[in-house]
Design a protein around this motif. Structure first.
Motif, short mmCIF file in Angstrom:
data_model
loop_
_atom_site.label_atom_id
_atom_site.label_comp_id
_atom_site.label_asym_id
_atom_site.label_seq_id
_atom_site.Cartn_x
_atom_site.Cartn_y
_atom_site.Cartn_z
N HIS A 22 4.04 13.56 0.12
CA HIS A 22 2.80 12.61 -0.12
C HIS A 22 3.42 10.88 0.72
N THR A 23 3.13 10.03 1.51
CA THR A 23 3.79 8.83 1.46
C THR A 23 3.21 8.15 0.59
N ASP A 24 4.48 6.83 0.78
CA ASP A 24 4.33 5.80 -0.57
C ASP A 24 3.11 5.68 -0.74
N GLU A 25 2.03 5.18 0.25
CA GLU A 25 0.69 4.63 0.46
C GLU A 25 -0.32 5.35 -0.10
N GLU A 26 -0.24 6.81 0.00
CA GLU A 26 -0.70 7.88 -0.69
C GLU A 26 -1.06 7.88 -2.11
N ILE A 27 0.80 7.81 -2.35
CA ILE A 27 1.02 7.64 -4.02
C ILE A 27 0.41 6.80 -5.07
N ALA A 28 0.83 5.60 -3.64
CA ALA A 28 0.15 4.25 -4.73
C ALA A 28 -1.28 3.74 -5.34
N LYS A 29 -1.71 4.87 -3.95
CA LYS A 29 -3.02 4.45 -4.13
C LYS A 29 -3.60 4.98 -5.36
N HIS A 30 -3.23 6.30 -5.28
CA HIS A 30 -3.95 7.30 -6.58
C HIS A 30 -3.14 7.36 -7.85
N LYS A 31 -1.80 6.85 -8.14
CA LYS A 31 -0.87 7.75 -8.52
C LYS A 31 -0.28 6.16 -9.85
N GLY A 32 -0.07 5.53 -8.86
CA GLY A 32 0.46 3.97 -9.17
C GLY A 32 2.34 3.69 -8.00
N PRO A 33 2.94 2.87 -8.30
CA PRO A 33 4.38 3.05 -7.44
C PRO A 33 5.20 4.45 -7.56
N PRO A 34 5.53 4.65 -6.48
CA PRO A 34 6.97 5.47 -6.72
C PRO A 34 8.09 4.81 -6.83
N VAL A 35 8.56 5.61 -7.16
CA VAL A 35 10.53 5.58 -7.63
C VAL A 35 10.57 5.29 -6.29
N PHE A 36 11.11 6.34 -5.98
CA PHE A 36 11.67 6.87 -4.44
C PHE A 36 10.98 6.60 -2.81
N THR A 37 11.49 6.02 -1.98
CA THR A 37 10.51 5.67 -1.17
C THR A 37 10.21 7.35 -0.37
N PRO A 59 -1.60 14.70 3.20
CA PRO A 59 -2.49 13.97 2.57
C PRO A 59 -2.92 14.30 1.33
N TYR A 60 -2.98 13.77 0.40
CA TYR A 60 -3.44 14.11 -1.38
C TYR A 60 -4.39 14.67 -1.56
N VAL A 61 -4.92 15.02 -0.47
CA VAL A 61 -6.00 16.19 -0.87
C VAL A 61 -5.96 17.54 -0.33
N THR A 62 -5.36 19.22 -0.67
CA THR A 62 -4.95 19.39 0.25
C THR A 62 -6.29 19.58 1.12
N THR A 63 -7.01 20.43 2.09
CA THR A 63 -7.61 20.78 3.17
C THR A 63 -7.56 22.11 3.85
N ASP A 80 -1.20 21.99 -13.79
CA ASP A 80 -1.74 20.78 -14.48
C ASP A 80 -2.61 20.77 -13.53
N ILE A 81 -3.41 20.06 -13.69
CA ILE A 81 -4.53 19.89 -12.06
C ILE A 81 -4.95 18.53 -12.00
N THR A 82 -4.82 17.74 -10.45
CA THR A 82 -4.66 16.29 -9.72
C THR A 82 -5.97 16.35 -9.65
N LEU A 83 -5.93 15.48 -10.05
CA LEU A 83 -7.29 14.60 -9.41
C LEU A 83 -7.62 13.09 -8.68
N THR A 84 -8.08 13.48 -7.44
CA THR A 84 -8.39 11.56 -6.78
C THR A 84 -8.33 10.52 -7.59
N ILE A 85 -8.29 9.21 -7.38
CA ILE A 85 -8.88 8.16 -7.67
C ILE A 85 -10.30 8.17 -7.75
N ASP A 86 -11.16 8.92 -7.63
CA ASP A 86 -13.02 9.30 -8.04
C ASP A 86 -12.84 10.06 -8.88
#
Length: 347
Positions: A22-37, A59-63, A80-86
């Protein structure tokens, strides 16, 4: 190494492994700020020996569309289940289509746990963490209490087995014509700086066979101080073995690169990065013997990332994250109080 173990299991389920990062933007949106770029993460994942290809900006959601785009039969994730921001399962669509498989989580480690150890290191050093309220406050935030700790690595519930080492090891012996290169260090929190260094070393020969010597925790603590290493010797072993540039690991290598070691492994070249070399306990240069033989070489990785810098990034992110949460909580509280006042005024 938990991520590496997941990728090892995934690779064993098929013939070709593509890893979506994922991109930094996607991680920040769903999980919080990433440590590595994202660039660092792309390179780190590509350096894991079970990975055939990476899909940057996944994409954060795998289609199903994503799977078809990369011509994948199925996708794999940990149990372990991963959930979106919703709060939706990010693998719902591929699960329904029967194109989802699961692998087991590595027991005794999580990113959260490692972050907890870093916070401990900067706050408590070698004090008794059971008494350190500041650390306990942080571990509570992480949903983990300080238990099963060692004075060297803070919080670790990881148990090493010979089977795990065998699964990670390449099992390849050096072949005639191979250039046997020896490198040594802590390799703590195995990161892009280490990867860049090992890649540069790997390029020094046509047929390189890199042996990495890992120092015991007490030795690392002697020359690094604080609560280093953050990962214990077993965790560091798996992290280094997962790297595609490393052929073999010496677990608990001597700090001084001795004549016995060089002769035993038939070492052609000894390399070290641009970081400072701390003298041995007796004040001698640990690289005296390879230098005497004329087989010592300094290698500039071109990366300035160190374990210390990663810890600093973690703390900065953590403080920002806490400040953001406090702001959010204060805002929610203010809204509730305003609503309460309105209710009271009505009555």
């Amino acid at each position: 190494y938990g991520h590496s173990n997941q990728l090892r299991q995934a690779r064993a389920m098929g013939d070709y492994l593509i890893v979506g990062v994922h991109t930094d933007e996607e991680i920040a949106k769903h999980k919080g700020p990433p440590v590595f770029t994202q660039e660092e993460r792309y390179k780190m994942v590509q350096a894991i020996k079970w990975v055939d290809e990476i899909a940057p900006g996944a994409p954060y959601v795998t289609t199903l569309e994503t799977l078809d785009k990369y011509n994948c039969d199925f996708c794999v994730h940990g149990d372990d289940i991963t959930l979106t921001i919703d709060g939706k399962d990010t693998y719902e669509e591929v699960k329904t289509a029967g194109r989802y498989r699961e692998c087991k989580r590595t027991q005794g480690v999580s990113t959260t746990d490692l972050v907890g150890r870093m916070l401990l290191m900067t706050k408590a050093h070698h004090s008794n963490i059971d008494e350190d309220l500041d650390y306990r406050k942080h571990t509570d935030n992480f949903g983990k209490g300080p238990k099963g700790h060692s004075p060297w690595t803070g919080v670790s519930q990881f148990l090493q087995t010979s089977q795990k080492i065998i699964q990670f090891a390449s099992g390849k012996e050096p072949q005639p014509g191979d250039t046997i290169i020896y490198v040594a260090g802590a390799f703590d929190l195995f990161h892009i700086g280490h990867v860049d260094f090992l890649e540069k070393v790997h390029r020094l020969a046509e047929k390189p066979y890199i042996i990495a010597g890992l120092h015991f925790d007490q030795e690392v603590n002697r020359y690094k101080g604080k609560n280093y290493p953050i990962m214990n010797i077993h965790e560091r072993t798996l992290s280094v073995l997962a790297c595609r540039y490393v052929s073999e690991v010496v677990i608990g290598a001597p700090y001084a690169v001795t004549a016995d070691l060089l002769d035993h492994f038939r070492v052609t070249l000894v390399c070290h990065g641009m970081t400072e070399v701390v003298p041995d306990k007796d004040g001698s240069d640990p690289y005296e013997e390879p230098k005497r033989r004329g087989i010592f070489q300094l290698v500039d990785s071109g990366s300035n990332l160190t374990t210390d810098l990663i810890v600093q990034r973690i703390i900065k992110n953590r403080l920002e994250f806490e400040a953001r949460n406090q702001k959010k909580e204060a805002k929610e509280l203010a809204v509730l109080e305003a609503m309460k006042r309105l209710e009271e005024e009505k009555h």
